[in-house]
Design a protein around this motif. Sequence first.
Motif, short mmCIF file in Angstrom:
data_model
loop_
_atom_site.label_atom_id
_atom_site.label_comp_id
_atom_site.label_asym_id
_atom_site.label_seq_id
_atom_site.Cartn_x
_atom_site.Cartn_y
_atom_site.Cartn_z
N CYS A 12 0.88 -1.22 0.05
CA CYS A 12 -0.02 0.10 -0.01
C CYS A 12 0.97 1.32 0.04
O CYS A 12 1.88 1.26 0.58
N TYR A 14 0.21 4.27 1.06
CA TYR A 14 -0.41 5.47 1.98
C TYR A 14 0.43 5.21 3.40
O TYR A 14 1.19 5.98 3.40
N CYS A 15 0.00 4.37 4.18
CA CYS A 15 0.66 4.41 5.53
C CYS A 15 1.66 3.76 5.80
O CYS A 15 1.99 2.75 5.21
N VAL A 17 2.11 1.21 7.87
CA VAL A 17 1.96 -0.11 8.24
C VAL A 17 2.53 -1.11 7.18
O VAL A 17 2.88 -1.87 7.49
N GLY A 18 2.20 -0.55 5.77
CA GLY A 18 2.80 -1.61 5.03
C GLY A 18 1.94 -2.62 4.49
O GLY A 18 2.49 -3.62 4.25
N CYS A 47 -7.49 -0.77 5.54
CA CYS A 47 -8.43 0.33 5.69
C CYS A 47 -9.06 0.69 4.58
O CYS A 47 -8.64 0.41 3.17
N LYS A 49 -8.42 3.57 3.12
CA LYS A 49 -7.53 4.09 1.93
C LYS A 49 -6.88 3.22 1.09
O LYS A 49 -6.78 3.16 -0.15
N PRO A 191 -4.78 2.66 10.57
CA PRO A 191 -5.75 1.87 11.04
C PRO A 191 -5.81 0.34 11.37
O PRO A 191 -6.34 -0.30 12.12
FE1 SF4 Z 1 -2.79 1.14 3.63
FE2 SF4 Z 1 -4.68 1.32 5.64
FE3 SF4 Z 1 -2.98 -0.54 5.46
FE4 SF4 Z 1 -2.06 2.02 6.31
S1 SF4 Z 1 -3.50 0.62 7.17
S2 SF4 Z 1 -0.92 0.46 4.79
S3 SF4 Z 1 -3.17 3.12 4.53
S4 SF4 Z 1 -4.37 -0.03 3.72
#
Ligand code: SF4
Length: 700
Positions: A12, A14-15, A17-18, A47, A49, A191
């Motif tokens: 991912c 976005y954040c 967490v990967g 999440c 996103k 998240p």
């Molecule tokens: Fe992507 Fe959401 Fe996982 Fe973060 S928590 S890596 S934004 S899917």
Amino acid sequence: MIPADTIVRTTCPYCGVGCQLDLHVHQGVIFRVAAPFDAPPNYGRLCVKGRFGLDFVHHPSRLTVPLIRKEFGKVPRRPVGLDGFREATWDEALDLAAEKLAAIVREHGGDALGTFCSAKATNEDNYLFQKFVRAVLGTNNVDHCARLCHASSVAGLSRTIGSAAMSNSIAEIPHLDVFIVTGSNTTETHPVISTFMRQAIVHNGARLIVVDPRATEMTQFATLWLRQKPGTDVAVFSAMAHVIVKEGLYNEAFIRERTADFEAYAASLDPFTPEWAEEVSGVPADDIRTAARMYASAKAGAIYWGMGITQHSHGTDNVIALSNLALLTGHIGRPHTGLNPLRGQNNVQGCSDSGGLPNVFPGYQRVDDPAIRAKFERAWGVRLNPEVGLTTMEMVEAAERGEIRGYYIMGENPMMSEPNLRHARHVMEQMEFVLVQDIFLNETGAYADIILPATSFAEKDGTFTNTDRRVQRIRKAVPPPGQARADWDIIQELARRVEEKLGRATSAGFDFQHPAEIWAEMAALTPAFQGISYERLEREGGVHWPCPSPDHPGTPYLFADGFPKGRGRFISLQFLPPAEWPDENYPFILSTGRVLYHWHGGTLSRRSRLEDIYPEPTVEIHPDDAERLGIRSGDYVRVRSRRGEIKVRVHVSTRSPRGTVFIPFHFAEAAANELTNDVLDPHAKIPEYKVCAVAVEKWE
Ligand code: SF4
């Protein structure tokens, strides 16, 4: 249902967490995103996103050709839209960019350039970027947005234990015993990690202590919530340490065998009584005692924090206060314990690991260490600048003094992320040359002389490193739009041309054919990565660094046998208030942060379907304050600080305490950073985003 031509496993964007994703692609379009149930770190969880926010990849406003400003070189520069640029060929744009960079180097030296690499780009992109900056431009002025989020974690933990990465892995979270979450709205910022935390509480009986001025979702799961006044973290955590020492709850064997300076630190805690801390922070003394006892007596205690801890003018002290607690209790170096700064962006950990910082080469090897520098000089075949470079905020100051004349900005948006934006804009207007490389025209690109169109995460190969140090692959799933090219490819084209303009022989250091070759070069120079290769990532899915050899399993949790510094150091602290405090003219505290549906400056998430769900910023204000001001949810207010003002809609809520308002920082039309204070933490050089004084008035 649409049949997928191909399903591509990736990470991912976005954040931190990967999360691992499966992109389902039909005729070059990502039409579905799934999460593999057998793949760490998310094991099937995503999440909103990751699941629904990736359509930015196909957004019609993607940059597809190189662009040159019509008023090229005119100073002061003004922000322009697409109509302020003309299209160019790659050759023309790269040649012109190389000529301008080389001219500044020739006339003023490499230190007259400031460069920003990217926490959104891959490790390979960032390795090559800093190699270009150091080996070709001849400066260490390279930094990125980690400076603006976790620089205090780096500065604090480097002084106490010698390493600033998350000490423990995400996989350990469901089995936590007692854990503290502070300065992190984990449910919205990380998240999927928050789901594992809730699993630990609901299914495995873990106890959570939240220390936060704001009511986040995590407070609903907390055994204890310490609601301190913003900026009083050192008081609360030092008072907890006071209780642990006075009641003899500390881990004597751990302190004896693995730490230094305990006696002086213990003596320094005398004034930090819970009653004193209650006066300063508003947290009841008995709650501080209960929290101290709960954490100290845990089988395993862990601490997780976010930018609510770090983005202060004394953020380094906040982190040291947390480190002191872990060293007192020995809650580090074992599973389910540790000191865990939750990294924000998808590859902010990897960008730092890959040398995107002004003081270190990849793997945190210092640029001012002659032996380390000699190693990189041999590998790259050049003499390197021995001076530590400037941080992002120092580059802005140097530009204001005329010492920095040009910027090269890859995939960052400082015109949204810098504090005190009016000042940042003024500095940008005076720059001699601005080169931007990105996938969209954003607030920073609007100031560029040249824009080079780059590919997104879905159009290239490479690796990201998530918040728990796990190196994972991203894979090309769809073709790039128009003529967009991968960042690493653009950088090496530019590097070759700048070398040529500077009259140097073309280096063999910029002719990589695939990111795997770039990773191999970085790993060979970086002890912590030497056991990680693309072949291995293909087989295993991901590997936690440090991983010093191919037969090493990787390191999910750190410090089992010792700290990089040898002994963990206790550091005595003083409580210092925030730099700016409410007064008659500016009676509210402003705090800024994220919301679930958006990310960072909104460059990606606001060009996805998430924008339909959350299209407008709000200022969150307590009902008592709203009543006093005669405002209701949905009204517009003017929020003013000493630096600027914005118009924003009101959301009345008890989430923020009385006297404090909260504004998310994703929205250019009401940019919270018009208001924030650019005062810096003296060690980390991080701005105080989390506390500044503002006035709130009804918009008539
Ligand atoms: Fe992507 Fe959401 Fe996982 Fe973060 S928590 S890596 S934004 S899917």
